[in-house]
Design a protein around this motif. Structure first.
Motif, short mmCIF file in Angstrom:
data_model
loop_
_atom_site.label_atom_id
_atom_site.label_comp_id
_atom_site.label_asym_id
_atom_site.label_seq_id
_atom_site.Cartn_x
_atom_site.Cartn_y
_atom_site.Cartn_z
N CYS A 254 91.12 40.90 -95.31
CA CYS A 254 90.24 42.02 -95.21
C CYS A 254 89.63 42.03 -96.46
O CYS A 254 90.07 41.18 -97.60
CB CYS A 254 90.90 43.51 -94.97
N HIS A 260 95.23 41.22 -91.81
CA HIS A 260 95.56 42.14 -90.95
C HIS A 260 95.54 41.43 -89.51
O HIS A 260 95.00 40.34 -89.47
CB HIS A 260 94.26 43.02 -90.83
N CYS A 314 96.59 50.16 -95.31
CA CYS A 314 95.70 49.42 -96.36
C CYS A 314 94.54 50.13 -96.77
O CYS A 314 93.94 50.88 -95.98
CB CYS A 314 95.20 48.05 -95.60
ZN LIG Z 1 92.89 45.69 -95.46
#
Ligand SMILES: [Zn+2]
Length: 434
Positions: A254, A260, A314
């Motif tokens: 990401c 992820h 996150c």
């Molecule tokens: Zn992330």
């Protein structure tokens, strides 16, 4: 991608609908039940899974894991489609040198490409000029990156610097100056080599000027190495993806450089001392996956052999959990009472020094670390860096008295990024006890 019929176009559109709509959300249980039932049905076409009864959630829950050595010892036994129906043929080379044949159907390629493209479109930009320094032959990674670029409509070129007769470092530097790439895709070891080479030729500043994104893949890289490369190149460096030729892509980066899990494309479980548990929140264990869109070689509960740490929350806002891949459970090296992992050693090497590769000489009672000094290294700081490395081994690994030496160059094999290749073969030399 190979789209030459309405049927394949329909597959692309179905994949886009299913994967884009879900985006970074975690699928519900009924999604997995339907998808796993379909994988199960396809898997029964392979001799290795021929004895499976009818699918039910209970039958899946009772199914033992598929081990890597089972797949390696009988790769055709897991193939559920005919080679004539396949559109691509790849092979992987294991650390033992035996190859695993890997045919792919159009469905395999389309679903994996769309899945990865959905993730990478958050870090790539529509005006990116992509240069892929990944191999094009035999292994699928070069094709994957090219297919994702085609899907995202990005200008791209392939230039693997070791393609004898086609490409080499001189050719690469000339092509680079013309294309002025903004995004690079390459393995961490090649990133280290290309950095050294351009520094030696005094070209790094000029050739790095256009680059804003570096996507590392093919081997596991540690955050300290990515930070070091980012500093040298003035670019943002991502751990682009994690997966294998056997499973397809399991996780992708990401904007926060976290991997992820691609939970709409894989059902993920952790093998823990308490048994197999579904990945739903933070945890640690060995990652076991059921890829949901494999057709040529469906896999059920495949044990990746990789120890991972799963975290959630996150800052990028994506709801799917992210993983830190610690490497193969079997790859740890025991010295005295300490267990050294590739992740730990590489965090220390690239965190505490500007070394461009390393060789760890290990005896049962001591270690010596040989570090390849950077091209423009300031030698006067080396004693101080050696102390920092020794301290880090003491604090983080409980190992005292690590000997640290700086050398001008180490063999290219040491730059192949330990964590997912054979670390013990590439970066370790075993010594006799003193
Ligand atoms: Zn992330």
């Amino acid at each position: 991608m190979i789209i030459n019929s309405e049927q394949r176009l329909a597959t692309v559109l179905a994949a886009i609908r299913e994967l884009r709509e879900r985006g970074g959300t975690v699928p519900r249980k009924d999604f997995y039940t339907d998808k796993i039932a379909a994988v199960w049905a396809r898997a029964r076409g392979a001799s290795a899974y021929a004895k499976l009864g009818d699918y039910s959630p209970d039958a899946f829950a009772a199914l033992p894991v598929t081990r890597k050595d089972q797949l390696k010892s009988d790769p055709w036994g897991f193939v559920a489609a005919s080679i004539e129906d396949s559109v691509k043929y790849y092979e992987t080379t294991g650390t033992t040198g035996t190859t695993t044949p890997t045919p792919r159907l159009a469905d395999d390629i389309i679903w994996n490409t769309v899945s990865v493209a959905c993730a990478w479109q958050d870090v790539l930009r529509a005006d990116d000029r992509v240069l892929s320094l990944l191999p094009s032959d035999i292994v699928p990674v070069g094709d994957l990156v090219a297919a994702v670029c085609e899907h995202l409509d990005l200008l791209h070129a392939r230039a693997y610097p070791f393609a004898t007769g086609i490409s080499d470092w001189d050719r690469l530097a000339r092509l680079w100056a013309t294309l002025r790439p903004t995004a690079l895709f390459l393995a961490p070891g090649v990133a280290m080599q290309v950095t050294r080479l351009f520094k030696q030729r005094g070209l790094l500043a000029e050739l790095a000027a256009s680059v804003r994104t570096i996507m590392l893949l093919g081997e596991v890289s540690v955050p300290a190495m990515r930070a070091r490369l980012g500093h040298w190149w003035g670019a943002t460096v991502y751990n682009a993806s994690y997966g294998s030729t056997e499973t397809g892509t399991l996780a992708a980066t990401c904007r926060q450089d976290r991997l992820h899990l691609l939970t709409s494309a894989n059902y993920c479980e952790l093998l823990t001392p308490q048994g197999l548990v579904e990945v739903s929140g933070p945890g640690t264990g060995r990652l076991v996956v059921t890829p949901l869109n494999l057709h040529a070689r469906p896999l059920l509960r495949y044990d990746t052999g990789d120890d991972v740490v799963v975290t959630t929350g996150c800052p990028c806002g994506t709801a799917t959990p992210d993983v830190t891949v610690l490497g193969r459970a079997a790859d740890g090296l025991r010295v005295r009472d300490s267990l050294l992992t590739p992740y730990l050693v590489e965090e220390i090497v690239y965190g505490e020094t500007t070394a461009t590769s390393y060789l760890l000489e290990a005896a049962p009672d001591r270690i010596r670390l040989l570090l390849e000094r950077d091209v423009d290294a300031n030698r006067s700081t080396e004693p101080e860096r050696a102390i920092a490395v020794r301290d880090a081994f003491r604090h983080q690994a409980g190992l005292d008295g690590t000997e640290v030496l700086f050398l001008n160059s180490l063999p290219a094999t040491t730059k192949s990024g330990g964590s997912q290749k054979s670390w013990k073969r590439s970066n370790i030399r075993i010594l006799e006890a003193s």
